[in-house]
Scaffold this motif. Structure first.
Motif, PDB file in Angstrom:
ATOM      1  N   ASN A  98      25.051  25.285 -15.124  1.00  0.00           N
ATOM      2  CA  ASN A  98      26.476  25.430 -14.812  1.00  0.00           C
ATOM      3  C   ASN A  98      26.727  26.375 -13.641  1.00  0.00           C
ATOM      4  O   ASN A  98      27.637  26.158 -12.848  1.00  0.00           O
ATOM      5  N   VAL A  99      25.909  27.419 -13.545  1.00  0.00           N
ATOM      6  CA  VAL A  99      26.000  28.291 -12.372  1.00  0.00           C
ATOM      7  C   VAL A  99      25.736  27.467 -11.110  1.00  0.00           C
ATOM      8  O   VAL A  99      26.431  27.593 -10.103  1.00  0.00           O
ATOM      9  N   GLY A 100      24.739  26.591 -11.221  1.00  0.00           N
ATOM     10  CA  GLY A 100      24.355  25.751 -10.094  1.00  0.00           C
ATOM     11  C   GLY A 100      25.513  24.928  -9.560  1.00  0.00           C
ATOM     12  O   GLY A 100      25.702  24.807  -8.345  1.00  0.00           O
ATOM     13  N   ASP A 101      26.324  24.371 -10.478  1.00  0.00           N
ATOM     14  CA  ASP A 101      27.475  23.588 -10.029  1.00  0.00           C
ATOM     15  C   ASP A 101      28.382  24.437  -9.151  1.00  0.00           C
ATOM     16  O   ASP A 101      28.955  23.959  -8.178  1.00  0.00           O
ATOM     17  N   ASN A 102      28.518  25.721  -9.514  1.00  0.00           N
ATOM     18  CA  ASN A 102      29.409  26.596  -8.740  1.00  0.00           C
ATOM     19  C   ASN A 102      28.805  27.007  -7.409  1.00  0.00           C
ATOM     20  O   ASN A 102      29.463  26.941  -6.378  1.00  0.00           O
ATOM     21  N   VAL A 103      27.533  27.442  -7.435  1.00  0.00           N
ATOM     22  CA  VAL A 103      26.967  27.925  -6.175  1.00  0.00           C
ATOM     23  C   VAL A 103      26.680  26.765  -5.232  1.00  0.00           C
ATOM     24  O   VAL A 103      26.782  26.898  -4.020  1.00  0.00           O
ATOM     25  N   GLY A 104      26.314  25.601  -5.801  1.00  0.00           N
ATOM     26  CA  GLY A 104      26.003  24.467  -4.938  1.00  0.00           C
ATOM     27  C   GLY A 104      27.262  23.765  -4.465  1.00  0.00           C
ATOM     28  O   GLY A 104      27.485  23.584  -3.272  1.00  0.00           O
ATOM     29  N   ASP A 105      28.100  23.390  -5.427  1.00  0.00           N
ATOM     30  CA  ASP A 105      29.212  22.511  -5.082  1.00  0.00           C
ATOM     31  C   ASP A 105      30.439  23.266  -4.608  1.00  0.00           C
ATOM     32  O   ASP A 105      31.183  22.764  -3.777  1.00  0.00           O
ATOM     33  N   VAL A 106      30.697  24.448  -5.137  1.00  0.00           N
ATOM     34  CA  VAL A 106      31.889  25.181  -4.683  1.00  0.00           C
ATOM     35  C   VAL A 106      31.561  26.021  -3.450  1.00  0.00           C
ATOM     36  O   VAL A 106      31.998  25.730  -2.336  1.00  0.00           O
ATOM     37  N   CYS A 129      16.264  32.407 -16.762  1.00  0.00           N
ATOM     38  CA  CYS A 129      16.365  31.111 -16.080  1.00  0.00           C
ATOM     39  C   CYS A 129      17.260  31.224 -14.847  1.00  0.00           C
ATOM     40  O   CYS A 129      16.946  30.679 -13.778  1.00  0.00           O
ATOM     41  N   VAL A 130      18.362  31.940 -14.998  1.00  0.00           N
ATOM     42  CA  VAL A 130      19.269  32.121 -13.861  1.00  0.00           C
ATOM     43  C   VAL A 130      18.539  32.845 -12.726  1.00  0.00           C
ATOM     44  O   VAL A 130      18.623  32.462 -11.556  1.00  0.00           O
ATOM     45  N   GLY A 131      17.766  33.864 -13.112  1.00  0.00           N
ATOM     46  CA  GLY A 131      17.030  34.624 -12.113  1.00  0.00           C
ATOM     47  C   GLY A 131      15.969  33.787 -11.419  1.00  0.00           C
ATOM     48  O   GLY A 131      15.804  33.848 -10.194  1.00  0.00           O
ATOM     49  N   LEU A 132      15.264  32.963 -12.205  1.00  0.00           N
ATOM     50  CA  LEU A 132      14.231  32.086 -11.628  1.00  0.00           C
ATOM     51  C   LEU A 132      14.840  31.135 -10.605  1.00  0.00           C
ATOM     52  O   LEU A 132      14.291  30.935  -9.511  1.00  0.00           O
ATOM     53  N   ALA A 133      15.966  30.529 -10.980  1.00  0.00           N
ATOM     54  CA  ALA A 133      16.604  29.563 -10.082  1.00  0.00           C
ATOM     55  C   ALA A 133      17.016  30.256  -8.787  1.00  0.00           C
ATOM     56  O   ALA A 133      16.805  29.725  -7.685  1.00  0.00           O
ATOM     57  N   ALA A 134      17.585  31.472  -8.919  1.00  0.00           N
ATOM     58  CA  ALA A 134      18.051  32.192  -7.737  1.00  0.00           C
ATOM     59  C   ALA A 134      16.880  32.569  -6.842  1.00  0.00           C
ATOM     60  O   ALA A 134      16.889  32.347  -5.628  1.00  0.00           O
ATOM     61  N   GLN A 135      15.844  33.136  -7.472  1.00  0.00           N
ATOM     62  CA  GLN A 135      14.686  33.581  -6.718  1.00  0.00           C
ATOM     63  C   GLN A 135      14.045  32.412  -5.989  1.00  0.00           C
ATOM     64  O   GLN A 135      13.727  32.486  -4.805  1.00  0.00           O
ATOM     65  N   GLY A 136      13.865  31.295  -6.739  1.00  0.00           N
ATOM     66  CA  GLY A 136      13.231  30.112  -6.161  1.00  0.00           C
ATOM     67  C   GLY A 136      14.017  29.577  -4.975  1.00  0.00           C
ATOM     68  O   GLY A 136      13.456  29.258  -3.921  1.00  0.00           O
ATOM     69  N   GLY A 146      22.149  26.719  -2.323  1.00  0.00           N
ATOM     70  CA  GLY A 146      22.907  26.263  -3.477  1.00  0.00           C
ATOM     71  C   GLY A 146      22.433  24.901  -3.954  1.00  0.00           C
ATOM     72  O   GLY A 146      22.331  24.650  -5.154  1.00  0.00           O
ATOM     73  N   GLY A 147      22.119  24.022  -3.008  1.00  0.00           N
ATOM     74  CA  GLY A 147      21.639  22.683  -3.364  1.00  0.00           C
ATOM     75  C   GLY A 147      20.316  22.738  -4.097  1.00  0.00           C
ATOM     76  O   GLY A 147      20.093  22.012  -5.077  1.00  0.00           O
ATOM     77  N   ILE A 148      19.435  23.617  -3.643  1.00  0.00           N
ATOM     78  CA  ILE A 148      18.145  23.761  -4.329  1.00  0.00           C
ATOM     79  C   ILE A 148      18.368  24.364  -5.713  1.00  0.00           C
ATOM     80  O   ILE A 148      17.839  23.885  -6.717  1.00  0.00           O
ATOM     81  N   TYR A 149      19.202  25.410  -5.758  1.00  0.00           N
ATOM     82  CA  TYR A 149      19.505  26.079  -7.030  1.00  0.00           C
ATOM     83  C   TYR A 149      20.021  25.080  -8.046  1.00  0.00           C
ATOM     84  O   TYR A 149      19.498  24.950  -9.156  1.00  0.00           O
ATOM     85  N   THR A 150      21.066  24.345  -7.666  1.00  0.00           N
ATOM     86  CA  THR A 150      21.743  23.506  -8.657  1.00  0.00           C
ATOM     87  C   THR A 150      20.831  22.406  -9.201  1.00  0.00           C
ATOM     88  O   THR A 150      20.823  22.110 -10.383  1.00  0.00           O
ATOM     89  N   LYS A 151      19.998  21.802  -8.323  1.00  0.00           N
ATOM     90  CA  LYS A 151      19.168  20.703  -8.822  1.00  0.00           C
ATOM     91  C   LYS A 151      17.920  21.198  -9.549  1.00  0.00           C
ATOM     92  O   LYS A 151      17.426  20.530 -10.446  1.00  0.00           O
ATOM     93  N   THR A 152      17.431  22.386  -9.160  1.00  0.00           N
ATOM     94  CA  THR A 152      16.335  22.987  -9.921  1.00  0.00           C
ATOM     95  C   THR A 152      16.746  23.130 -11.379  1.00  0.00           C
ATOM     96  O   THR A 152      16.042  22.689 -12.304  1.00  0.00           O
ATOM     97  N   ALA A 153      17.926  23.746 -11.578  1.00  0.00           N
ATOM     98  CA  ALA A 153      18.389  24.005 -12.936  1.00  0.00           C
ATOM     99  C   ALA A 153      18.705  22.696 -13.657  1.00  0.00           C
ATOM    100  O   ALA A 153      18.362  22.507 -14.826  1.00  0.00           O
ATOM    101  N   ASP A 154      19.328  21.771 -12.931  1.00  0.00           N
ATOM    102  CA  ASP A 154      19.739  20.512 -13.519  1.00  0.00           C
ATOM    103  C   ASP A 154      18.531  19.718 -14.019  1.00  0.00           C
ATOM    104  O   ASP A 154      18.471  19.270 -15.176  1.00  0.00           O
ATOM    105  N   ILE A 155      17.544  19.567 -13.147  1.00  0.00           N
ATOM    106  CA  ILE A 155      16.367  18.773 -13.505  1.00  0.00           C
ATOM    107  C   ILE A 155      15.591  19.445 -14.631  1.00  0.00           C
ATOM    108  O   ILE A 155      15.185  18.799 -15.608  1.00  0.00           O
TER     109      ILE A 155
END
Lengths: 689, 689
Positions: free
Chosen positions: A224-232, A564-571, A189-198
């Motif tokens: 925004n998905v990142g905030d949920n999977v990373g932080d929640v 983009c959502v898929g890329l973040a998840a896969q990565g 989740g931490g990788i996901y959220t910051k990948t998308a954020d940056i």
């Protein structure tokens, strides 16, 4: 009597889960808002669901594979037990089932928490259109769903397994399952959220100059998905893991008491504390209300303080009813107090009311390099008060327990359990933050009124205030938990008749410590490098979309959020392979090659640098974040000034520090300690050196 | 026989110092260049002299005060000796004198080195006008002055004290004096150099847009003085300190042998290795020559490799002549090999030929935040190979020595001594770097021809190539040295009949480790915050000068260099108070309060994080530096591009990492280990817990 406590604990666990389900439905009954808002929210819901589905699918494979290994390994009578450890034929199967059950409970709690978070954000934003109070309640109650579900499932799981098997080492399997899931959820989740954020920021804000949360940005949904999977989901799994691990550590320490009747009683004691903490949380949550002109931040802190006081109040009669040693009462109180104090001192380094943030904001006028050096230096200094606090708590809980006639090390574990038993409340307050953060994003993307965004801002800043205390809790609790686990590891090995001194005068132990000490920095580096690596892939994708469809920037066509959502998840998922190996494989490898004493050194080394890097990264990250915010209030030139640009660089550096690398370290050291304890019976028998 | 070795060692020490003096005069006889160049050089000479004068004045006070304390404390019979430790009336006086003598030797070597460096820079620049070969020799021979003086004085000092007292614990006083001076010289010099560097760059390059080393910049002299006090005097003192400390640690380990005849022999053995290393360095230096079209970097590396091989070749017959155990030969060889290997692996992370630097340069196109995250992450990864190397070297030297029938821990110390015995050559190659860096600055400031600057650039880049190996040596040697010191501390305590296990199962030891582990990060933070703080004072001064005298920027009036030099010196010295207390006071405090076992834990903790942070900071700093240089060769947009701007930020962040905070950590952990060993007899008797 101990049996009765276990049944009562299970009952309170069921009530907790029941209240969580009730709150879930309450939140779902709130107004889901305009069609536009619902559409925006549905993108986030879809993205979050698809990520969790992928994550859990991957996890199922890992869990089943590891479960089979555990079942086979522990079916052989490798216990070599000389005292108090029974070997029986179904041990392997039970441990494996407990392991899978632990992962499952953690997953269910995380899934519930996230499902409701992505429904609550839009409902909170919609309610913010009417009044702040309702908007606050929607967000907080949604947060409570995860807090209560988590605590409830944990207590039910641990109590049931112990009731059925009477073997704390099987509960260890449960804890390992929960922690492994936590590690992957948290790091992924931490990788996901910051990948998308940056990626969203670098292309959106910097290259094409559109504001944050602008719906034209193809990465905005992923962000925004990142905030949920990373932080929640990630954060919930993280505290779930410490919560269970601390209780299991104390159970194991209790099991090592020489007097078997006493042992039986003190194995159950941590579950009693968890039960009281759960009860206190259920009541404390009722006090979190914002009156007219009330401040949401104060409401959250009030809830935490009341819960802590309630726990203390419940503990006193329990000591007499259960005829427990008075030492454990003191240890519990020391734990709770330390959590609160460390929370407030960590606020000193990250709040804009004190020198470190102000000073960092001030020097930003001279460029981003000075911002980085100053913030990083204060981050290093911030280690000191927390470490001193942890040291004092460790020694104080040790000596009060020892003085009262129980083994002191048991008291250190009880302090951790005391701190974590109020997790129901802590998680509720913590999960509130990303929900209102998301609410703000939805308000922006759905084009809601300015006053809605302003209300959302107020709610958001309350989340940050509450975070200081909850963060102090989670880091200091994790530190005490791993110290207790470390002691538990020693007991599990000693129960096999292997003398364990873990003496720093033994060069193999020193080698173990050095290898352990390098693991947390390496783990941090791998997750951060994954973030930048994945962000670059996503940046390419965003640029491609802008290039191939000019309608996106013009606002006439909808960007392709799904890719983009898929890329973040896969990565994120593929980045977890090496870190997961480090966490699970390295302790086993070190143990099998160097032996049980050096493995103890390895755990020690990992704990020492793990705690230090976790503190550094969390505090430096928070400090840079708030320095930027401080400048945005108009200080030192305000938004757009040179100081602001430098502060933005600091904030961007701090993001993966505080949201990716830092928080995973707690879980890393917990997982490593649990792996070591779980495999200790085998390592005690087979090792190369 | 052992007596004879000591006399031979003293003789070789005298030869070393003699050659140093001869080289000093040789360099002084070279053409000092044009009047303009001499004037520029004289400003640097004056600044460096005034700083060292202030530093040594402050140090004299500290040394005399501490000396008196030592004399008094050790005059009481606090030894409580149960085995092998003699107490005699003049012990206190002798220890105090040895302490002052150690500080003095280190100061003299540093002063000689720096005096000739500030004469050699202008002479090297002048020679560069004619040919590269002479320019190279001037710079390298000037570097050798410090290398040889240092090694010579150290060997003379240690051998003489041991000859006179026959008590290795008195030699410990000598080592403590040398290390205390090293800490202040290194940390003070590091703060000085980066204060001036950052201030000069921020106002000069960024605000008013004049090039580096421009004589109109009031801080330009302070900047060049900084290179000398930080990189020459500071670095020399740093290696002097490891060199002496490793030898003393091995002497103490030898003294702990049960067989007293064997003990006497192996107390002297480290001095024999130092003697051979000194001899090898004297010969190796002769091989550092640049032929026609030869590369200066290769010449430096060739000198190092030849010196190492020579040492190995000299060791073999010595083992037979002295009838030493074969294990110590293997340990020495392991030490030398490890130093070279770690040097080359650290080059992987900092050289522009490999992935980390290239990747960091590449991502710089996306802004400075990504540069920082990526470089920092690679810095964290770079810890791994060095730690693994140190672990292997530790275990290998332990087991070969153990297998050959000597205590294994003695072998770890011998590996460190083996590595450091070639310090004469290492320091010579290392001190060469700042001299040619300065030569380039003088060429620029004195308005010399472009081809002189180009030659100076070639010489400068050779310094960077050599640095990789020397840095690998210094960090890995420091790590092995402190591990040996750690073992020596244990022996000193045990000699007082106090059982020392330093078990991580003892909560007081864990408390000690946690407190020790937080000290290096805190120390780093304090020195870096001093840099930014002092830089701001100097920035104000530079701005004031530009504002009050517009003639400076116009080039019609000379800036006031002296005030900037004074500010840098004053700032650096006053910043040393708290770090010095941390280094000397904290171990004593921890020992007196928590006791000898937790103090062992404290040392362990400081060593673990000290080594990790030293590696991180040195490598991340070097990586950022070379990423910037790589872009300046025209990659990824070349100078002036966005990537370059981002890389400059990385470089500025890396400067205090690699030149201030990182290198002081080696010395910090050495000083703390020495303080602990020195005060161990008192701590063994009096402690609160």
């Amino acid at each position: 009597m101990d049996q009765i406590w276990l049944f009562i604990a299970i009952a309170i666990g069921i009530v907790s889960v029941g209240v969580a389900i009730w709150l879930y439905n309450w939140v779902m009954r709130q107004d889901p808002g305009t069609e536009k808002a619902q559409e925006v929210a549905s993108w986030i819901q879809e993205g979050a669901r698809s990520y969790l589905a992928k994550l859990y699918r991957a996890l199922t494979l890992v869990a089943v594979a590891l479960g089979i290994i555990i079942a086979i390994v522990f079916s052989f009578d490798v216990s070599g037990a000389t005292s108090g450890v029974e070997a029986y034929p179904l041990r392997g199967i039970f441990t494996a089932l407990a392991f899978i059950f632990g992962a499952l409970c953690s997953a269910v709690a995380g899934y519930m928490g996230m499902s409701i978070a992505v429904q609550a954000n839009v409902r909170s934003a919609t309610a913010a259109n009417k009044d702040l109070n309702t908007a606050f309640r929607v967000a907080f109650y949604a947060g409570s769903v995860m807090g209560l579900a988590m605590v409830g499932l944990a207590v039910i799981g641990m109590s049931t397994i112990y009731l059925l098997t009477k073997d704390p080492e099987i509960v260890l399997g449960f804890s390992f399952g929960a922690s492994l899931l936590a590690l992957l959820a948290k790091a992924g989740g931490g990788i996901y959220t910051k990948t998308a954020d940056i990626a969203a920021d670098l292309v959106g804000k910097v290259e094409v100059g559109i504001p944050e949360d602008d719906p034209r940005n193809p990465a905005v949904v992923a962000d925004n998905v990142g905030d949920n999977v990373g932080d929640v989901a990630g954060m919930g799994a993280d505290i779930f893991d410490s919560y269970v691990a601390s209780a299991v550590a104390v159970m194991l320490l209790g099991a090592s008491f020489a007097d078997k009747a006493l042992a039986a009683k003190y194995i159950v004691f941590p579950l009693v504390v968890c039960m009281l903490g759960g009860l206190a949380s259920l009541i404390g949550i009722q006090f979190v209300r914002v009156g007219k002109n009330g401040k949401p931040g104060d409401a959250l802190n009030r809830g935490t303080i009341i819960t802590c006081i309630l726990l203390a109040a419940l503990m006193v009669p329990m000591i007499f009813i259960g005829d427990y040693n008075i030492g454990v009462l003191w240890a519990t109180l020391i734990g709770i107090t330390t959590g609160v104090i460390i929370g407030f001192t960590s606020e000193y380094f990250t709040s804009e009311e004190f020198k470190p943030v102000k000073e960092t904001a001030k020097v930003s006028g001279s460029g981003s390099a000075i911002t980085i050096i100053t913030g990083f230096s204060y981050g290093l200094v911030s280690i000191v008060p927390s470490i001193v606090g942890i040291v004092i708590a460790t020694l104080a809980s040790y000596y009060v327990t020892e003085a009262a006639g129980l083994p002191g090390i048991y008291g250190i574990g009880v302090a951790a359990v005391g701190m974590l038993s109020v997790s129901g409340m802590i998680v509720s307050a913590d999960a509130y933050g990303p929900i209102v953060d998301n609410a703000r994003g939805i308000a922006e993307m759905a084009g809601m009124d300015q006053h809605v965004i302003e209300t959302a801002d107020i709610l958001d800043s309350a989340g940050n205030t509450a975070k200081a205390i909850t963060k102090g809790f989670s880091i200091s609790a994790a530190a005490l938990t791993v110290l207790a686990l470390f002691a538990a590891y020693a007991e599990v090995v000693q129960a096999r008749g292997v003398e364990l001194t873990i003496s720093l005068r033994d060069p193999l132990v020193v080698a173990g410590v050095l290898l352990g000490a390098m693991t947390p920095p390496l783990f941090s580096a791998l997750t951060m490098l994954s973030v930048t690596h994945n962000a670059f892939d996503m940046i390419e994708e965003i640029r491609r979309q802008f290039r191939e469809d000019p309608g996106i920037l013009a606002g006439t066509s909808k960007p392709d959020y799904v890719t983009c959502v898929g890329l973040a998840a896969q990565g994120a998922l593929s980045s977890l392979v090496i870190p997961a190996f480090l966490a699970v494989g390295l302790p086993i490898l070190v143990g099998l090659v160097l032996g049980p004493n050096p493995l103890g050194g390895f755990l020690g080394g990992a704990i020492f640098t793990g705690v230090i890097f976790a503190l550094l990264m969390a505090n430096a990250g928070g400090l840079w974040d708030n320095s930027k915010k401080y400048i945005e209030t108009g200080q030192f030139g305000g938004p757009g000034s040179e100081a602001h640009k430098a502060a933005v660089v600091g904030d961007t550096v701090g993001d993966p520090f505080k949201d990716t690398a830092g928080p995973s370290l707690n879980t890393l050291i917990t997982v490593m300690s649990l792996v070591a304890s779980l495999f200790a019976p085998i390592i005690a028998m087979f090792h190369l050196f």
